[in-house]
Design a protein around this motif. Structure first.
Motif, PDB file in Angstrom:
ATOM      1  N   SER A   1      42.395  40.010  44.869  1.00 38.73           N
ATOM      2  CA  SER A   1      42.410  41.411  44.346  1.00 38.73           C
ATOM      3  C   SER A   1      42.080  42.547  45.421  1.00 38.73           C
ATOM      4  O   SER A   1      41.601  41.833  46.458  1.00 38.73           O
ATOM      5  N   TYR A   2      42.229  43.516  45.251  1.00 39.43           N
ATOM      6  CA  TYR A   2      41.994  44.596  46.255  1.00 39.43           C
ATOM      7  C   TYR A   2      40.499  44.834  46.299  1.00 39.43           C
ATOM      8  O   TYR A   2      39.980  45.087  47.204  1.00 39.43           O
ATOM      9  N   SER A   3      39.883  45.009  45.207  1.00 37.33           N
ATOM     10  CA  SER A   3      38.545  45.631  44.972  1.00 37.33           C
ATOM     11  C   SER A   3      37.587  44.728  44.269  1.00 37.33           C
ATOM     12  O   SER A   3      36.468  45.249  43.702  1.00 37.33           O
TER      13      SER A   3
ATOM     14  N   ALA B   1      42.498  25.406  55.587  1.00 34.09           N
ATOM     15  CA  ALA B   1      41.500  26.193  54.539  1.00 34.09           C
ATOM     16  C   ALA B   1      42.394  27.319  53.872  1.00 34.09           C
ATOM     17  O   ALA B   1      43.322  27.848  54.705  1.00 34.09           O
ATOM     18  N   ALA B   2      41.981  27.782  52.852  1.00 35.66           N
ATOM     19  CA  ALA B   2      42.487  28.883  52.187  1.00 35.66           C
ATOM     20  C   ALA B   2      41.307  29.918  52.308  1.00 35.66           C
ATOM     21  O   ALA B   2      40.242  29.553  51.682  1.00 35.66           O
ATOM     22  N   PHE B   3      41.829  31.212  52.634  1.00 36.68           N
ATOM     23  CA  PHE B   3      40.721  32.286  52.477  1.00 36.68           C
ATOM     24  C   PHE B   3      41.172  33.374  51.781  1.00 36.68           C
ATOM     25  O   PHE B   3      42.552  33.871  51.868  1.00 36.68           O
ATOM     26  N   PHE B   4      40.564  33.617  50.447  1.00 36.57           N
ATOM     27  CA  PHE B   4      41.080  34.853  49.707  1.00 36.57           C
ATOM     28  C   PHE B   4      40.333  36.148  49.766  1.00 36.57           C
ATOM     29  O   PHE B   4      39.413  36.255  50.059  1.00 36.57           O
ATOM     30  N   LEU B   5      41.390  36.985  49.978  1.00 36.43           N
ATOM     31  CA  LEU B   5      41.088  38.279  50.586  1.00 36.43           C
ATOM     32  C   LEU B   5      40.902  39.491  49.504  1.00 36.43           C
ATOM     33  O   LEU B   5      41.540  39.494  48.436  1.00 36.43           O
ATOM     34  N   ASN B   6      40.014  40.425  49.693  1.00 36.54           N
ATOM     35  CA  ASN B   6      39.847  41.713  49.140  1.00 36.54           C
ATOM     36  C   ASN B   6      40.115  42.713  50.086  1.00 36.54           C
ATOM     37  O   ASN B   6      39.329  43.210  50.787  1.00 36.54           O
ATOM     38  N   PRO B   7      41.168  43.059  50.296  1.00 40.19           N
ATOM     39  CA  PRO B   7      41.528  44.198  51.529  1.00 40.19           C
ATOM     40  C   PRO B   7      41.049  45.478  51.219  1.00 40.19           C
ATOM     41  O   PRO B   7      40.742  46.156  52.129  1.00 40.19           O
TER      42      PRO B   7
ATOM     43  N   ALA C   1      47.616  46.660  38.886  1.00 40.28           N
ATOM     44  CA  ALA C   1      47.675  47.632  39.974  1.00 40.28           C
ATOM     45  C   ALA C   1      46.778  47.194  41.257  1.00 40.28           C
ATOM     46  O   ALA C   1      47.151  47.494  42.338  1.00 40.28           O
ATOM     47  N   ASP C   2      45.475  46.647  40.937  1.00 38.95           N
ATOM     48  CA  ASP C   2      44.648  46.343  41.978  1.00 38.95           C
ATOM     49  C   ASP C   2      45.331  45.089  42.793  1.00 38.95           C
ATOM     50  O   ASP C   2      45.413  45.014  43.827  1.00 38.95           O
ATOM     51  N   ILE C   3      45.729  44.152  41.894  1.00 39.94           N
ATOM     52  CA  ILE C   3      46.666  43.006  42.476  1.00 39.94           C
ATOM     53  C   ILE C   3      47.671  43.281  43.303  1.00 39.94           C
ATOM     54  O   ILE C   3      47.692  43.045  44.510  1.00 39.94           O
ATOM     55  N   ASP C   4      48.244  44.553  43.053  1.00 40.82           N
ATOM     56  CA  ASP C   4      49.541  44.846  43.560  1.00 40.82           C
ATOM     57  C   ASP C   4      48.970  45.616  44.877  1.00 40.82           C
ATOM     58  O   ASP C   4      49.877  45.481  45.912  1.00 40.82           O
ATOM     59  N   GLN C   5      47.934  46.298  44.984  1.00 38.83           N
ATOM     60  CA  GLN C   5      47.386  46.899  46.110  1.00 38.83           C
ATOM     61  C   GLN C   5      46.952  46.040  47.085  1.00 38.83           C
ATOM     62  O   GLN C   5      47.333  46.018  48.405  1.00 38.83           O
TER      63      GLN C   5
END
Length: 307
Positions: free
Chosen positions: A94-96, A59-65, A110-114
Motif C-alpha cells: 500500500s502507499y500509506s 527475500a521480498a521487501f514490501f513497500l509503502n512508497p 486508490a491507495d494500492i494504485d498509488q
C-alpha cells in the motif's frame, strides 16, 4: 551445543529438498525510519550484508512508497534499489499503510494504485500485494470480496504470510527499553528473537500439516527493523540447523496454497490460521507469543532481567 547444531546442519543438507521444511523471508514497512541502534542507511547496509553472508539469495521487501516523503524516508529510494541490486524483490504494501476496516473500498484500492504507480516498471517488482496489518476486512465480507475482486482486476495477488512471530513487537519493546535507558542483555535479545521465530515456524508448519496434510513452502513475516539487521544471520542459521531450507520468495508464492480463498467469520492474520479455522480446527490457531502480553512478560524477564 555447537556439535548438535553441526549435526542438524549436516542432516538438513542430506535430506532431499522436497522433504525439507521450506521457508522464505519477507520484510514489511519499507522504508522504515531510524531505530534503536542504526540509521536507516546503516540498517539497510547491514541487512544486505547479513543476508548475503547467510546465502539468502532472494527475500521480498514490501513497500509503502508514501513513506519516502517523510523526513525519515529520505534516501529510501536508494536503499530500495540496493535491495534489488543484491538480488531481492519488491512488492506493494500500500502507499500509506491503511487499515482496510477503517477505509472505504474505493479509497483502499486508490491507495494500492498509488503504490503500484510508483512500483510499475521498476526492477525487481513482483505483482504481490500484502494487506497492512494482515487486515483483509475482518468480519466485513462485502468489503473483503470487493478488494479481492479489485486485486484480481489489477493483476495483483495476495502477498500472504504463513508464519508470524510478531517481530514488530520485539522491535517496539527493544526501542522502548533503549529510550528508557534500561540495560538489555544483547545475547538474550538475540536468543529471544531467534527462538521466537524458529518456534513460530514450527508451530505454523505443524498447523499447516494438520490442515492440508503437507508442509507448504512458507512465507515468514518480518519487518525492516534494527533487530533484523542485528540478528537475521543468526535466525537463518538456526532455521537451517532446525531442518529448514531457505527458499526464494518466488518459490514460496508458487505454492498451491496461494490459490486458496478462505471464508471464515473474520479475516485477519496468517493464511495458515485462516485455513485451519475454515477446516474447523480449534483455537488457538496462532503461536503463543503472538499474544503481546505474554511476549512482553517474557521479554522483560529474559532480556531486561526483570522479575
Amino acid at each position: 551445543m555447537r556439535l548438535l547444531l553441526l549435526l542438524c546442519a549436516i542432516w538438513a543438507l542430506a535430506v532431499p529438498a522436497s522433504a525439507q521444511k521450506r521457508i522464505a523471508l519477507s520484510f514489511d514497512d519499507v522504508p522504515r525510519g531510524r531505530g534503536a541502534f542504526f540509521s536507516p542507511d546503516e540498517r539497510s547496509k547491514r541487512l544486505i550484508a547479513q543476508l548475503k553472508k547467510a546465502k539468502v539469495k532472494q527475500a521480498a521487501f514490501f513497500l509503502n512508497p508514501g513513506k519516502l516523503s517523510d523526513p525519515d524516508g529520505l534516501g529510501g529510494e536508494a536503499r530500495i534499489k540496493a535491495y534489488v541490486r543484491a538480488g531481492h524483490v519488491i512488492a506493494n504494501h500500500s502507499y500509506s499503510h491503511p487499515q482496510l476496516t477503517d477505509s472505504t473500498v474505493e479509497a483502499y484500492l486508490a491507495d494500492i494504485d498509488q503504490a503500484d504507480a510508483w512500483l510499475k516498471d521498476r526492477k525487481g517488482t513482483r505483482p504481490w500485494f500484502r494487506y497492512p496489518y494482515l487486515n483483509e476486512g475482518r468480519s466485513d465480507k462485502e468489503k473483503r470480496d470487493a478488494v479481492r475482486a479489485g486485486l484480481k482486476a489489477r493483476g495483483l495477488r495476495n502477498g500472504y504470510v504463513t508464519v508470524d512471530g510478531c517481530d514488530w513487537h520485539i522491535e517496539a519493546l527493544t526501542s522502548k527499553a533503549k529510550a528508557d535507558g534500561k540495560p538489555m542483555d544483547m545475547e538474550a535479545l538475540r536468543n529471544f528473537y531467534v527462538t521466537t521465530h524458529v518456534e513460530a515456524a514450527n508451530f505454523y508448519d505443524q498447523l499447516a500439516v494438520k490442515t492440508t496434510g503437507r508442509s507448504p513452502a512458507h512465507m515468514l513475516l518480518l519487518h525492516e527493523t534494527d533487530i533484523a539487521a542485528l540478528f537475521i544471520g543468526d535466525l537463518v542459521s538456526a532455521l537451517r540447523a532446525d531442518g529448514w531450507a531457505i527458499v526464494s520468495a518466488d518459490t514460496a508464492y508458487a505454492d498451491p496454497i496461494g490459490d486458496v480463498l478462505t471464508d471464515v467469520p473474520s479475516h485477519q492474520g496468517t493464511l495458515t490460521e485462516l485455513m485451519a479455522w475454515q477446516k474447523g480446527l480449534p483455537a488457538p490457531r496462532w503461536y503463543a507469543r503472538n499474544d503481546t502480553k505474554l511476549m512482553t512478560a517474557l521479554f522483560n524477564e529474559q532480556v531486561l532481567k526483570e522479575k
